[in-house]
Design an enzyme around this catalytic site. Structure first.
Site, PDB file in Angstrom:
ATOM      1  N   ARG A 187      -1.963   1.618  -2.844  1.00  0.00           N
ATOM      2  CA  ARG A 187      -0.955   1.403  -3.888  1.00  0.00           C
ATOM      3  C   ARG A 187      -1.246   0.114  -4.648  1.00  0.00           C
ATOM      4  NH1 ARG A 187       4.342   1.662  -0.480  1.00  0.00           N
ATOM      5  NH2 ARG A 187       5.289   1.059  -2.471  1.00  0.00           N
ATOM      6  N   CYS A 248       6.135  -6.887  -3.837  1.00  0.00           N
ATOM      7  CA  CYS A 248       5.833  -5.551  -3.316  1.00  0.00           C
ATOM      8  C   CYS A 248       6.196  -4.568  -4.422  1.00  0.00           C
ATOM      9  CB  CYS A 248       6.589  -5.278  -2.011  1.00  0.00           C
ATOM     10  SG  CYS A 248       8.378  -5.493  -2.097  1.00  0.00           S
ATOM     11  N   LYS A 250       9.666  -3.214  -4.653  1.00  0.00           N
ATOM     12  CA  LYS A 250      11.068  -3.428  -5.010  1.00  0.00           C
ATOM     13  C   LYS A 250      11.709  -4.582  -4.250  1.00  0.00           C
ATOM     14  CE  LYS A 250      12.317   0.451  -1.954  1.00  0.00           C
ATOM     15  NZ  LYS A 250      12.965   1.778  -1.889  1.00  0.00           N
TER      16      LYS A 250
END
Length: 297
Positions: A187, A248, A250
């Site tokens: 991610r 990160c 959220k």
């Protein structure tokens, strides 16, 4: 017993079990179940109602947040936080112990630990090993709802532990803070999608390092030792003697970085609350890095 651990970031399952047995639960010691799961997987409140640590209240992070924000888990106001935790029987004199039921051993509990700290409350700890190990070790559980007497909590925002979009944007030029992203490597790189959300490509803030939060936990779900944690920071060339911002998607798993640094003796890590969710939608394209199809997030 309680006063010996007021400023410890972690308490053991054994310590909590002994505290419950000795009748220490009450205005001076409160326990919170801060579980949250992706929609369509597990149901946190339902699981709490079925079984939880005796005396624990359910901390609903969906309620204790800024519901007016377009981003997922932004901090509530001082008044909102104070009213919410006061309704759970927590005052400024309460030692708060937070856990969650995630299979990793800990997921959302460090976020709630950080929320208390950012609102000026230092006597807060994470249950090391979480509910997973509480069950594994055979400690008692109950389905009986907790009904604590409401208390008065005064929240005072500690802005040194919180960073805004504008501050992180400015930091790209000043480089006063190191920036570390706690998401999984795919991610962070932009090669794997962000889960459970539409319209948010993966990638990272330019100049940020990657320290996946799972690396701070053992296979059994406990926090690694301070020595092991320091080695992880050193391996990523993150200098714990210098200012540090955690990010990160959220603002949740970033708090694992804050907790890990705290356990290494660094209590001043700031969290970028909006994190990638805000950055992706607000920041100039050249500040978003991705190895995905477009090359930019």
């Amino acid at each position: 017993m309680v006063h010996q651990v007021l400023y410890r970031a972690l308490v053991s399952t054994k310590w909590l079990a002994e505290s419950i047995r000795s009748g220490s639960l009450g205005p001076g010691l409160r326990v919170l179940d801060a579980s949250w799961y992706s929609p369509g997987t597990r149901q946190a409140r339902k699981e709490y109602q079925e079984r939880h640590v005796p005396g624990a209240s359910f901390f609903d992070i969906e309620e204790c947040r800024d519901t007016t924000s377009p981003y997922e888990m932004m901090l509530p106001s001082e008044a909102h936080f104070a009213d919410y935790v006061g309704s759970l029987g927590i005052s400024n004199d309460t030692h708060v112990v937070v856990y969650d039921g995630d299979n990793l051993g800990s997921f959302y509990a460090p976020r709630v630990w950080w929320m208390f700290r950012v609102f000026g409350h230092r006597t807060v700890s994470v249950l090391n090993g979480g509910f997973r190990n509480w069950l594994k070790e055979g400690h008692p559980v109950t389905s009986e709802p907790s009904r604590p007497e409401p208390a008065v909590f005064k929240a005072t925002l500690d802005r040194s532990l919180l960073k805004t979009y504008e501050q992180v944007l400015e930091n790209l030029q000043s480089k006063r803070f190191q920036l570390v992203d706690s998401r999984a490597q795919g991610r962070y790189l932009g090669t794997e999608p962000e889960p459970d959300i539409v319209g948010l490509d993966s990638g990272h803030i330019r100049g940020s390092a990657n320290m996946p939060f799972m690396n701070f936990l053992t296979e059994d779900g406990f926090e690694k030792s301070p020595e092991e944690l320091r080695a992880i920071f050193q391996d990523k060339k993150v200098d714990l003697s210098q200012p540090l911002i955690a990010t990160c998607r959220k603002g949740v798993t970033a708090c694992h970085i804050a907790l890990a640094a705290y356990l290494c003796g660094k209590p001043d890590v700031a969290v970028y609350d909006g994190s990638w969710s805000e950055w992706f939608h607000q920041a100039p394209p050249e500040t978003r890095v991705s190895q995905g199809k477009s090359g930019k997030a």
